[in-house]
Design an enzyme around this catalytic site. Sequence first.
Site, PDB file in Angstrom:
ATOM      1  N   TRP A 102       0.813  -1.211   0.000  1.00  0.00           N
ATOM      2  CA  TRP A 102       0.000   0.000   0.000  1.00  0.00           C
ATOM      3  C   TRP A 102       0.847   1.261   0.000  1.00  0.00           C
ATOM      4  CZ3 TRP A 102      -4.355  -0.589  -2.081  1.00  0.00           C
ATOM      5  CH2 TRP A 102      -5.078  -1.766  -1.903  1.00  0.00           C
ATOM      6  N   ASP A 173      -1.496   6.656   6.037  1.00  0.00           N
ATOM      7  CA  ASP A 173      -2.582   5.773   5.621  1.00  0.00           C
ATOM      8  C   ASP A 173      -2.882   4.825   6.783  1.00  0.00           C
ATOM      9  OD1 ASP A 173      -4.220   3.863   4.512  1.00  0.00           O
ATOM     10  OD2 ASP A 173      -2.961   3.471   2.757  1.00  0.00           O
ATOM     11  N   LYS A 197     -12.123  -1.708   6.375  1.00  0.00           N
ATOM     12  CA  LYS A 197     -11.380  -2.614   7.248  1.00  0.00           C
ATOM     13  C   LYS A 197     -11.881  -2.476   8.682  1.00  0.00           C
ATOM     14  CE  LYS A 197      -8.813  -2.884   3.465  1.00  0.00           C
ATOM     15  NZ  LYS A 197      -8.086  -1.901   2.686  1.00  0.00           N
TER      16      LYS A 197
HETATM   17  C1  LIG Z   1      -7.427  -1.447   1.535  1.00  0.00           C
HETATM   18  C2  LIG Z   1      -6.328  -0.458   1.645  1.00  0.00           C
HETATM   19  C3  LIG Z   1      -6.169   0.601   0.728  1.00  0.00           C
HETATM   20  C4  LIG Z   1      -7.060   0.752  -0.488  1.00  0.00           C
HETATM   21  O1  LIG Z   1      -8.331   1.132  -0.132  1.00  0.00           O
HETATM   22  P1  LIG Z   1      -9.455   1.432  -1.242  1.00  0.00           P
HETATM   23  O2  LIG Z   1     -10.583   1.911  -0.399  1.00  0.00           O
HETATM   24  O3  LIG Z   1      -9.725   0.140  -1.955  1.00  0.00           O
HETATM   25  O4  LIG Z   1      -8.945   2.462  -2.162  1.00  0.00           O
HETATM   26  C5  LIG Z   1      -5.157   1.502   0.937  1.00  0.00           C
HETATM   27  N1  LIG Z   1      -4.329   1.384   1.978  1.00  0.00           N
HETATM   28  C6  LIG Z   1      -4.434   0.379   2.873  1.00  0.00           C
HETATM   29  C7  LIG Z   1      -3.480   0.299   4.020  1.00  0.00           C
HETATM   30  C8  LIG Z   1      -5.435  -0.567   2.741  1.00  0.00           C
HETATM   31  O5  LIG Z   1      -5.557  -1.566   3.627  1.00  0.00           O
END
Ligand SMILES: *Cc1c(COP(=O)(O)O)cnc(C)c1O
Length: 362
Positions: A102, A173, A197
């Site tokens: 990511w 993030d 998540k």
């Molecule tokens: C799932 C995830 C993403 C991507 O998320 P989307 O909503 O599909 O764009 C980005 N960063 C992390 C750490 C993730 O777990």
Amino acid sequence: MSRVFNFSAGPATLPEPVLLQARDELLDWNGVGASIIELSHRGPEFMQVAAQADADLRTLLGVPDDYAVLFLAGGATTAQALIALNFAEPGQAVDYVVSGHWSKTAMKQAGPYVTARVAATSEEGGFRDVPAPATWSLSPDAAYVHYTANETIHGVEFHDVPDIDTKTPLVADFSSSIASEPLDVSRFGVIYAGAQKNLGPVGVSVVIIRRDLLERSGQARADILDYRSHVRGESMLNTPPTWNWYLAGLVFRWMLDQGGVAEFARRNARKATMLYEAIDGSGGFYRNEIAVQARSRMNVPFFLHDERLDAAFLAESKQAGLLALKGHRVLGGMRASIYNAMPEAGVRALVDFMGDFARRHG
Ligand SMILES: *Cc1c(COP(=O)(O)O)cnc(C)c1O
């Protein structure tokens, strides 16, 4: 009806009381005679839902008043591009700490707008550790420093907010670990997270922005890509994802009712400890390859000593009511995602199953 323990990485399991409440309210929200998702986002009913979700998230995370909170469509990936557009000048340097899949996505999404620099990476080691903040090579002219608090696929996590000796804002993030433990929001310029998540359903993401950053001119962009406009419009510049926002609000309420992030931190620590102990204590039948100090509390990838047993493990675990343990295709093996909504009983059931499977196939 029978609900299983669902270890999916995202979209992921939701708290059962939230699903039940949503079911009860689906046809008639609060006596209105219509579903909340059939009503105008500007009407008093949804405005109340939206404001409550905002207030509850602020309480849950302890978001200071000098931070704006946005609920937007587009997911975390869109935020990765928008953050570059909004907070960096065209071509300006941005430092990226690369600790897994990511982090690389974040760099890629910002690529057209900034000069993305790798400040540190753990790729040579196969992303089995996080780059220690003391080793980060930061640029004095960077618009911000970006890192990924928890790498959902690789299963590595920063357990402390990096202590960087610079005025450069930290952008993080937190898609897969937000609200899993107390966090000092004031250490960050921007925190963002897709909801699917730890916060609710896919389709809405949360972006928390220190307000002084909104004064940056950033780059030429349409109004709909401008965080200032979204803040002014209270996340309703256009029709927001009302269903997702509403459901996330129910999850915030549930988390607060359960005791808030401090309580989830305790539960999450117990769950992760239980699972890693089962893996480490399996005499090599199972293994997790992550450096102990960087092991994720949320996503636990593990491998069987003989990959020819993988198919049997997946089939038998599914039969035992343990869903979605297949690892990400990039890594293979298994992965158990154990977010806030995964009860301790679910991890206990997984650990029991793993012990039993090892005895039968060892
Ligand atoms: C799932 C995830 C993403 C991507 O998320 P989307 O909503 O599909 O764009 C980005 N960063 C992390 C750490 C993730 O777990």
